[in-house]
Structures are given as structure tokens and as C-alpha cells.
Design a protein around this motif. Structure first.
Motif, mmCIF file in Angstrom:
data_model
loop_
_atom_site.group_PDB
_atom_site.id
_atom_site.type_symbol
_atom_site.label_atom_id
_atom_site.label_comp_id
_atom_site.label_asym_id
_atom_site.label_seq_id
_atom_site.Cartn_x
_atom_site.Cartn_y
_atom_site.Cartn_z
ATOM 1 N N ARG A 118 -18.156 2.991 30.523
ATOM 2 C CA ARG A 118 -17.678 2.806 31.651
ATOM 3 C C ARG A 118 -17.313 4.177 32.417
ATOM 4 O O ARG A 118 -16.150 4.348 31.971
ATOM 5 C CB ARG A 118 -16.731 1.693 31.668
ATOM 6 C CG ARG A 118 -17.137 0.417 31.228
ATOM 7 C CD ARG A 118 -16.823 -0.937 31.816
ATOM 8 N NE ARG A 118 -15.510 -1.145 32.118
ATOM 9 C CZ ARG A 118 -14.895 -2.135 31.008
ATOM 10 N NH1 ARG A 118 -15.493 -2.944 30.559
ATOM 11 N NH2 ARG A 118 -13.682 -2.540 31.332
ATOM 12 N N GLY A 119 -18.125 4.920 32.754
ATOM 13 C CA GLY A 119 -17.759 6.225 32.889
ATOM 14 C C GLY A 119 -16.646 6.759 33.665
ATOM 15 O O GLY A 119 -15.679 7.501 33.222
ATOM 16 N N SER A 120 -16.178 6.188 34.666
ATOM 17 C CA SER A 120 -15.079 6.420 35.703
ATOM 18 C C SER A 120 -14.049 6.124 34.745
ATOM 19 O O SER A 120 -12.877 6.813 35.094
ATOM 20 C CB SER A 120 -15.274 5.842 37.147
ATOM 21 O OG SER A 120 -14.944 4.384 36.913
ATOM 22 N N GLU A 121 -13.805 5.014 34.108
ATOM 23 C CA GLU A 121 -12.727 4.445 33.342
ATOM 24 C C GLU A 121 -12.384 5.440 32.309
ATOM 25 O O GLU A 121 -11.227 5.946 31.998
ATOM 26 C CB GLU A 121 -12.782 3.216 33.003
ATOM 27 C CG GLU A 121 -12.702 2.305 34.176
ATOM 28 C CD GLU A 121 -13.215 0.992 33.642
ATOM 29 O OE1 GLU A 121 -12.592 0.051 32.915
ATOM 30 O OE2 GLU A 121 -14.339 0.492 34.184
ATOM 31 N N VAL A 122 -13.411 5.992 31.427
ATOM 32 C CA VAL A 122 -13.469 6.716 30.209
ATOM 33 C C VAL A 122 -12.930 8.087 30.920
ATOM 34 O O VAL A 122 -11.934 8.733 30.516
ATOM 35 C CB VAL A 122 -14.749 7.033 29.683
ATOM 36 C CG1 VAL A 122 -14.699 8.288 28.416
ATOM 37 C CG2 VAL A 122 -15.279 5.657 29.258
ATOM 38 N N PHE A 123 -13.332 8.695 32.054
ATOM 39 C CA PHE A 123 -12.997 9.970 32.766
ATOM 40 C C PHE A 123 -11.498 10.127 32.701
ATOM 41 O O PHE A 123 -10.718 10.911 32.555
ATOM 42 C CB PHE A 123 -13.600 9.862 33.978
ATOM 43 C CG PHE A 123 -13.475 11.397 34.823
ATOM 44 C CD1 PHE A 123 -14.323 12.386 34.509
ATOM 45 C CD2 PHE A 123 -12.495 11.434 35.533
ATOM 46 C CE1 PHE A 123 -14.237 13.462 35.010
ATOM 47 C CE2 PHE A 123 -12.240 12.850 36.193
ATOM 48 C CZ PHE A 123 -13.197 13.666 36.011
ATOM 49 N N LYS A 124 -10.955 8.638 33.401
ATOM 50 C CA LYS A 124 -9.446 8.798 33.773
ATOM 51 C C LYS A 124 -8.778 8.842 32.692
ATOM 52 O O LYS A 124 -7.674 9.731 32.254
ATOM 53 C CB LYS A 124 -9.003 7.662 34.498
ATOM 54 C CG LYS A 124 -9.549 7.774 36.170
ATOM 55 C CD LYS A 124 -9.174 6.408 36.784
ATOM 56 C CE LYS A 124 -9.946 6.518 37.988
ATOM 57 N NZ LYS A 124 -10.499 5.140 38.000
ATOM 58 N N VAL A 125 -8.923 8.171 31.486
ATOM 59 C CA VAL A 125 -8.234 8.196 30.086
ATOM 60 C C VAL A 125 -8.311 9.440 29.663
ATOM 61 O O VAL A 125 -7.183 10.127 29.051
ATOM 62 C CB VAL A 125 -8.472 7.066 29.365
ATOM 63 C CG1 VAL A 125 -7.658 6.987 28.232
ATOM 64 C CG2 VAL A 125 -8.547 5.660 29.985
#
Ligand code: COA
Length: 327
Positions: free
Chosen positions: A218-225
């Protein structure tokens, strides 16, 4: 174990290997609904290297390891510890470290794999550093090697544009001065479903289903973390070691996405020219990315003896970590 005089590990050799085959963004345009412009803008990636069908992770690891051993002027048979960070081992067992040991002709040194996905090299470096500090061994080979292309669904545009294959290695030797000043490694297992491969061994045996044996993200969630966590570990590293950001000479980051790297560099107030960037040419090679970047900057003369380097990485698990190193 020698408790009276302190001992540290020092990096005395680096190596790197990238498979010959290059897959460009233009090539990917022919495979999935994507564009060179989208990939460059969102990730900074222009191309990635892909292992040949008959090349395994230990093949890549061997090339990188031999380069690092040559630079260190150390014969493989004199190695006292071999640690390989990989998420894409040749086989379920023996470990890729044991397969590498077989290739190198070393007999008897402990050899094992570390699995921390994209943070694997930082974890492996931390483990090898502890062995040397504790006086258990006087040298170690630490490798990050991956054939990520084997766990990619090449019809999934969310993941297939991001990853590549490669291997990087360092040789550590005992010294009276650091060297590896400190490593800081962390994990939080609650994020399993943001980044994972569903199949494996005991839960869901590897099947022919491409979806089940490939990476899901889940790219955008991984990005934020990733951005938040890497910023925290950078702050932690500086604070715990009493180092001011302006004392750092180089940032050698995990190469997942140029925007993530830029955010960490901004946090550290580092200039773009102090950041070793390979993501444009290598994409994300997981555990191989940090040692590949380090090797490149050492071999082209950017990183000089005595300079202070911050390495950091973030990956599935989630795992993350840093290494503060005086080269
Ligand atoms: N080409 C074109 N469009 C794509 C695409 C591709 N390869 N991949 C995704 N898209 C689309 C999405 O479907 C979405 O479309 P929609 O808005 O119609 O639903 C749109 O682009 C935006 O997606 P989003 O995920 O919000 O984009 P983003 O700016 O977050 O960038 C990543 C996507 C994957 C590049 C980014 O989130 C990222 O780098 N994440 C971290 C990945 C990572 O580092 N993983 C490994 C950790 S070690």
C-alpha cells in the motif's frame, strides 16, 4: 572476550555488483499502464538492473563479496564471520550466507542470513559490529544481496516500477577507533499488511499463483510511515551520539524513492551533493541498496577516509535503522 581495551569495527573494503540487463522506464511502458514521466516524477527512478534467468542471489553476492575482499586485501579463507542480508534467498535452506561461503571456499566461519527486508544491510552490519566489539571475531563480511525481480508481479504497476536486483558488500576489521560508531535498529510488526509477500513456507506454501508469491504494497501509506520513521531515526542517531547535523559529511540512504531521500536530507539540513543517490539507476534493490551506494561513492573518491557517514534504511516488517560510521 577482551573487556579491558575497547575494540571497534572498521570498514576496510567495499564491493558492489549489478546484473548486466537493464530495464528502463520505456521498457515498462510496454508492459504496464505507466509512463516514464510518472515514474521519474513520483520516484526519481529511470532504470533498474534485472538478474538473468540463471543468476541467483548468491551469484550476485559472490561478485560483490570478492570485490570487497580484494579492497580489504583479505583472503576468503581468513574470514571469521559471514552475514548476508536478503529477502530473496536462493533456497529455503541452506542460507544464502552458507551458499556464499561455499563459493568463497571458506570453511568453518559462522555464516547466516539476516531477514529485515530493505533494512537488512543495516541490521546485518549491526550484528557483525556487535560480534567484533565483543571480541568474538576479528573480521566479518557483510553482504546485502537481492533478486527482487523474482517476487515482483510484472503486471502490477503499483510495485513493478520500483524495484531492481543487485548486491553490495563490506568487509569489517577490528580496530582501536571506530569505524562503526553506533548502529540503531528498530522494528514494529504491526504493519505486516502494508508491505508483504503472502506466501512462504508454513502459512501458505509457495504456489504458482503470481499474486501470492509477489510483493503487495500500500504505497502511499508506506511512504508516510517511511518519511516519519526515517526522520525520527536520523534525530535519534544524532542525539544519542552527540553529533550535530553539520558534522555529517555524507548521507548514504536506502534507495526506495527520491522523495523519501530528499525529506531525510532536508531534516538533516544536508545539501544534495552530500547525498549518495543511486535510486535513479538502480531503483530499490532492498538490502543491497545501501552497500551499493556506499561502494559507488567510495570507489569514485567522493567518500574519503576520516569522513562521517550516516546510513539509514526502512523496509517491510516494518523495520528501520541507521549506522553512523567514520570511514
Ligand atoms: N504508473 C502510473 N500510475 C500509477 C503507477 C504507475 N506505475 N502506480 C500507481 N499509479 C497511480 C495510482 O493508481 C493512483 O491512481 P488513482 O489516483 O487513479 O488511484 C495514482 O497513481 C497515485 O497513487 P499514489 O499511490 O497516491 O501515488 P504516490 O504519490 O504515493 O506514489 C509510490 C506512489 C508507490 C511511488 C509512493 O507511494 C512510494 O514510493 N511509496 C513508498 C514505496 C516504498 O518505498 N516501498 C518500499 C519501502 S522499503
Amino acid at each position: 572476550m577482551n573487556q579491558s581495551s575497547k575494540q571497534f569495527s572498521r570498514i576496510v573494503g567495499t564491493g558492489g555488483y549489478l546484473p548486466e540487463k537493464i530495464l528502463t522506464n520505456a521498457d515498462l511502458e510496454q508492459m504496464v499502464d505507466t509512463s516514464d514521466a510518472w515514474i521519474r516524477e513520483r520516484t526519481g527512478i529511470e532504470q533498474r538492473h534485472i538478474a538473468a534467468d540463471d543468476q541467483t542471489t548468491s551469484d550476485l553476492a559472490e561478485q560483490a563479496a570478492r570485490q570487497a575482499l580484494d579492497m580489504a586485501n583479505l583472503a576468503p579463507e581468513d574470514l571469521q564471520l559471514i552475514v548476508v542480508a536478503t529477502t530473496t534467498p536462493d533456497k529455503i535452506f541452506p542460507s544464502t550466507a552458507c551458499l556464499l561461503q561455499q563459493r568463497l571456499g571458506n570453511h568453518g566461519a559462522p555464516a547466516f542470513d539476516v531477514q529485515a527486508v530493505c533494512s537488512g544491510f543495516i541490521y546485518a552490519l549491526s550484528v557483525a559490529d556487535q560480534f567484533i566489539r565483543a571480541g568474538m571475531v576479528r573480521n566479518a563480511l557483510v553482504v546485502g544481496a537481492e533478486t527482487l525481480s523474482r517476487i515482483i508481479d510484472w503486471s502490477d504497476r503499483n510495485t513493478c516500477v520500483l524495484f531492481g536486483d543487485g548486491a553490495g558488500a563490506v568487509v569489517l576489521e577490528v580496530g582501536e577507533e571506530p569505524g562503526v560508531i553506533n548502529t540503531h535498529i528498530h522494528a514494529d510488526g504491526q504493519y505486516e499488511n502494508l508491505l508483504h509477500v503472502p506466501s512462504g513456507v508454513s502459512k501458505k506454501p509457495i504456489t504458482d499463483s503470481i499474486s501470492e508469491r509477489s510483493m503487495h504494497m500500500r504505497g502511499s501509506e508506506v511512504f508516510k510511515v517511511a518519511v516519519n520513521t526515517l526522520s525520527q531515526v536520523a534525530t535519534e542517531t544524532l542525539a544519542r551520539n552527540g553529533v550535530a547535523p553539520e558534522e555529517l559529511d555524507w548521507l548514504v540512504p536506502h534507495q526506495a524513492n527520491k522523495r523519501i531521500i530528499d525529506a531525510t536530507a532536508r531534516k538533516l539540513k544536508m545539501k544534495p551533493e552530500q547525498v549518495v543517490l543511486t535510486v535513479n539507476r538502480h531503483a530499490n534493490t532492498s538490502a543491497a541498496s545501501v552497500p551499493l551506494a556506499l561502494n559507488e561513492a567510495v570507489r569514485d573518491g567522493r567518500i574519503q577516509p576520516g569522513q562521517l557517514i550516516l546510513m539509514e534504511a526502512f523496509g517491510g516488517g516494518f523495520t528501520w535503522g541507521s549506522a553512523l560510521v567514520r570511514y
